[in-house]
Every structure is written in C-alpha cells, then in structure tokens.
Design a protein around this motif. Sequence first.
Motif, PDB file in Angstrom:
ATOM      1  N   SER A 185       0.826  -0.952  -0.044  1.00  0.00           N
ATOM      2  CA  SER A 185       0.072   0.184  -0.236  1.00  0.00           C
ATOM      3  C   SER A 185       0.845   1.287  -0.006  1.00  0.00           C
ATOM      4  CB  SER A 185      -1.296   0.136   1.114  1.00  0.00           C
ATOM      5  OG  SER A 185      -1.343   1.319   1.350  1.00  0.00           O
ATOM      6  N   SER A 232      -4.113   7.995   6.777  1.00  0.00           N
ATOM      7  CA  SER A 232      -2.661   7.892   7.381  1.00  0.00           C
ATOM      8  C   SER A 232      -2.939   9.135   7.630  1.00  0.00           C
ATOM      9  CB  SER A 232      -1.887   8.328   5.914  1.00  0.00           C
ATOM     10  OG  SER A 232      -3.092   8.911   4.387  1.00  0.00           O
ATOM     11  N   LEU A 249      -8.472  -7.629   2.482  1.00  0.00           N
ATOM     12  CA  LEU A 249      -9.814  -8.731   3.293  1.00  0.00           C
ATOM     13  C   LEU A 249     -10.245  -8.365   4.806  1.00  0.00           C
ATOM     14  CD1 LEU A 249      -7.476 -11.273   3.800  1.00  0.00           C
ATOM     15  CD2 LEU A 249      -9.830 -11.342   2.446  1.00  0.00           C
TER      16      LEU A 249
HETATM   17  N1  LIG Z   1      -7.531   7.758   3.036  1.00  0.00           N
HETATM   18  C1  LIG Z   1      -7.450   6.435   3.576  1.00  0.00           C
HETATM   19  C2  LIG Z   1      -6.685   5.504   2.030  1.00  0.00           C
HETATM   20  C3  LIG Z   1      -6.662   4.219   2.880  1.00  0.00           C
HETATM   21  C4  LIG Z   1      -6.480   3.031   1.796  1.00  0.00           C
HETATM   22  O1  LIG Z   1      -7.317   3.617   0.884  1.00  0.00           O
HETATM   23  N2  LIG Z   1      -5.832   2.295   2.032  1.00  0.00           N
HETATM   24  C5  LIG Z   1      -6.495   1.216   0.674  1.00  0.00           C
HETATM   25  C6  LIG Z   1      -4.458   0.348   0.724  1.00  0.00           C
HETATM   26  S1  LIG Z   1      -3.683   1.292  -0.247  1.00  0.00           S
HETATM   27  C7  LIG Z   1      -6.714   0.009   2.183  1.00  0.00           C
HETATM   28  O2  LIG Z   1      -6.750  -0.045   2.902  1.00  0.00           O
HETATM   29  N3  LIG Z   1      -7.054  -1.196   1.089  1.00  0.00           N
HETATM   30  C8  LIG Z   1      -7.679  -1.863   1.572  1.00  0.00           C
HETATM   31  C9  LIG Z   1      -6.717  -3.088   1.818  1.00  0.00           C
HETATM   32  O3  LIG Z   1      -6.493  -3.513   1.147  1.00  0.00           O
HETATM   33  O4  LIG Z   1      -7.800  -4.040   3.697  1.00  0.00           O
HETATM   34  C10 LIG Z   1      -5.850   6.995   4.364  1.00  0.00           C
HETATM   35  O5  LIG Z   1      -5.377   7.543   3.670  1.00  0.00           O
HETATM   36  O6  LIG Z   1      -5.064   6.037   5.367  1.00  0.00           O
END
Ligand SMILES: N[C@@H](CCC(=O)N[C@@H](CS)C(=O)NCC(=O)O)C(=O)O
Length: 311
Positions: free
Chosen positions: A66, A118, A92
């Motif tokens: 990520s 974040s 997941l």
């Molecule tokens: N606004 C959030 C966005 C975070 C986000 O979209 N993260 C993604 C990965 S890049 C995520 O949680 N995906 C869910 C998963 O893969 O479990 C932040 O700034 O932390």
Amino acid sequence: MTDNRNLVFAVLVFVAPILVAWYGLSVAAAVGIVVLLLLCRWMITLSGFLAPENKPDLELATISASHFVEKVRWSFDRLGIEYTEKPAGGTLGAFFRGRTVPQLKAKTGSVRSVIGNSSDILRYVYGRYLPEDPEKAAFLEPTAERVELERRLDLYGVSLQVWVYYHILHDRDLALHAWGVNNPATPAWQRLLLRILFPLQAALIRLSFKINDTHFAKSVARIEDVLADAEARLEDGRASLLGGTEVNYTDLAFAAFTGLWLMPEAYGGGKADHVRVERDRAPAEMRAEIERWIEAYPRAVSWVESLYANR
Ligand SMILES: N[C@@H](CCC(=O)N[C@@H](CS)C(=O)NCC(=O)O)C(=O)O
C-alpha cells in the motif's frame, strides 16, 4: 489491551448457539450460558486493567504494497520511532473488518487507541513526539499549506488505486501477488483465503473503486494534473514541493504515491520487497503509461528517485 481475549470471546459467542442446538439444551441451560458469557465479557474488560496483554507501544496494521501505508511508514522511519508492522493480505481487512490501512494502534495511558487514515496517524505521532524532539518532528508539522497539499496528494493516491486496479485486476496472479500471496509476512491462512476468494474480492474492488473506462480516464487526468504541478514546482531546483531546502511529510507522501508506479529499489524500506510489481511484469498498457509519465515528468521522477535513494 485485550485483543486476543476479545477474539477468543467472539469465537465462544458463535460456538454457544451451536452447542445448545447440538446437545438439545433447555431454555434454562441456554440462559445459563448467556450469563456465563456476560461474566466472561466482564472479566475480559477488567483484565485490560489488571493484566493487560503485552502489546507493542505502536503497532501499524498494513498491507505491504500500500502506498498510503508507505506514506506513514516512511514518516515513521524518518522520525526514527520504534513500531511494529502487522501486515495483512490485501482487501481482506477492508471488506471483512471494515478497516483501511494504515491503521495505528497506540498505547495511550492504560488503554489502546486505534487511529485510521494516514493523515490522522501523522497528526497523532507529530503531537506525541514533538515535545521529545521538536527539531526531528518539524517535518511533520501540519501547517495550513501542507495540509492543503496533502489533501490534494491523497486524491492522487486514490486516483492511483483506480489506475492500478484497472490495469491489474484482470491478471489474477499479478493482483494476488500485489495483495501478498507470495509474501512470507502475510499470514498463511490469509494467503489461502485470498486465492479462494479472489473473484469476490476483485468484484468488490471493481464496485467500490468504480473500475470502469470513464472513471479510469478521469483518474489518469487527475494523476497527470498532480504530476504536472510537481514538475512545475520543482523547476527552480527547490528541495521540497512547497519550496525551501527541507523536506517535509508532503514530499514523502508524493514520493510514496509516485513510488507505487515508479517502483524504486527502496520502495517500502524493505517491507514491500515480496509484493513489488516490476515494470517488466506489468501489463503492456500499464507499462506504456509508466514510460510515458517518466518521459513527460523527468524532474518529478528524478526528484522522487533521489528521495528514495536516501530512504
Ligand atoms: N484515506 C485512507 C486511504 C487508505 C486506503 O485506501 N488504503 C487501502 C490500501 S492502499 C486499503 O485500506 N485497502 C484495504 C485493504 O486492502 O484491506 C488513508 O489515508 O489511510
């Protein structure tokens, strides 16, 4: 600080009705089990104060690839704080537990606080570490100008999610690789689950990120706006997107997000080595786009590479 105990309790709650049905227990016995469970719940709550589980001070839940994780991880590394990363398989956590990554669990007094998103995580660590070492924490100061830039960069991060998934979701092996099935740090049961659930997870991603031609085109336009803006800002040879000689967290965020498609050697600081999507493994159209961006935004690209060279 009772995470493991809560998990055991949740299992007991699901097992209880099965036991009642299995042994054909009476209503009175079922009520007895409910009372026992309530007592058990109370004990767990009290144990959080009397015998808390031994947990790291700062635990960062992640998926290794990520770019939002990389934004936070890089800032933590730069701040020089100790933290434990807890990687999970991609998608997941989002679709079964309702949490995004990065997610920080921090010991705050006698309890454990959970912070998602974040930017909020960075606000917390800035507030926490500023008194200890104001000079070291200065790059995290959320000035109005930085916060405004961060907001735009986070949209760049979201557009990149659409861009990546548009390109890789139809390639099962590649998408699973990016989600961590070849990563020894991903728990084995999650690696197996991802292989089984792939069609469902891919469909949920398509739905939640609106992966279609129109949204993809809009996302590429947004990505290129941000890249063009960075290219113009860096023209005068500044060290930071907002000017000046010192790098701040918005620079790291831009570099981390750009790192997702540029894949510099140091992306992830050693924590994303098993989930890399190398350019020669990327689908042809994705590779062509990356090469076009490298050519169109040379200053931004070499600036990100130089930040990564010192990651
Ligand atoms: N606004 C959030 C966005 C975070 C986000 O979209 N993260 C993604 C990965 S890049 C995520 O949680 N995906 C869910 C998963 O893969 O479990 C932040 O700034 O932390």
